[in-house]
Enzyme design. Structure first.
Site, PDB file in Angstrom:
ATOM      1  N   HIS A 213       0.876  -1.173   0.065  1.00 28.52           N
ATOM      2  CA  HIS A 213      -0.039   0.007  -0.126  1.00 28.52           C
ATOM      3  C   HIS A 213       0.897   1.340   0.131  1.00 28.52           C
ATOM      4  O   HIS A 213       0.617   2.333  -0.743  1.00 28.52           O
ATOM      5  CB  HIS A 213      -0.897  -0.084   1.200  1.00 28.52           C
TER       6      HIS A 213
ATOM      7  N   HIS B 231       1.181   4.098  -2.988  1.00 25.60           N
ATOM      8  CA  HIS B 231       1.059   5.548  -2.812  1.00 25.60           C
ATOM      9  C   HIS B 231       1.990   6.358  -3.206  1.00 25.60           C
ATOM     10  O   HIS B 231       1.996   7.377  -3.821  1.00 25.60           O
ATOM     11  CB  HIS B 231       0.973   5.881  -1.271  1.00 25.60           C
TER      12      HIS B 231
ATOM     13  N   GLN C   5       4.120   1.583  -1.083  1.00 24.41           N
ATOM     14  CA  GLN C   5       4.790   1.493  -2.420  1.00 24.41           C
ATOM     15  C   GLN C   5       3.572   2.043  -3.354  1.00 24.41           C
ATOM     16  O   GLN C   5       3.921   2.976  -4.304  1.00 24.41           O
ATOM     17  CB  GLN C   5       5.318   0.335  -2.691  1.00 24.41           C
TER      18      GLN C   5
END
Length: 102
Positions: A75, A79, A77
């Site tokens: 998650h 973003h 990464q």
């Protein structure tokens, strides 16, 4: 830095970078290109901070699975990748708004 703090650092910096980019786009739409440029520069600092942590994790992992891959890590990464893409695209959009206004 523990794993949870590391991941949250990526998330917070990536999220702030994306937020700065979106605000820059709003400023450009309103003709405030100076502020848009400032916000994009600010977003660069947040992206660099998140990227430094990512690079540190890659170095620790050494391609050998030493850093546990969790859903929250993926998650974070995601973003960061989205923030980087937003930065690149919004920069181009700001340029287009500037040309349109000229």
């Amino acid at each position: 830095m523990d794993s949870e703090t590391t991941i949250m650092t990526i998330l917070v910096n990536a999220g702030e970078a994306r937020s700065q980019c979106m605000t820059a786009l709003q400023c450009a739409r309103n003709g405030d290109f100076v502020r848009a440029g400032e916000l994009l520069a600010d977003s660069d600092n947040f992206i660099k901070a998140a990227h430094r942590i990512q690079t540190q994790l890659i170095g620790e992992d050494q391609g050998e699975g030493r850093v546990p891959m969790t859903l929250i890590m993926v998650h974070a990464q995601d973003h960061l990748m989205n923030a980087i893409l937003a930065r690149e695209l919004i920069n181009e959009m700001v340029i287009l708004y500037q040309r349109q206004q000229q």
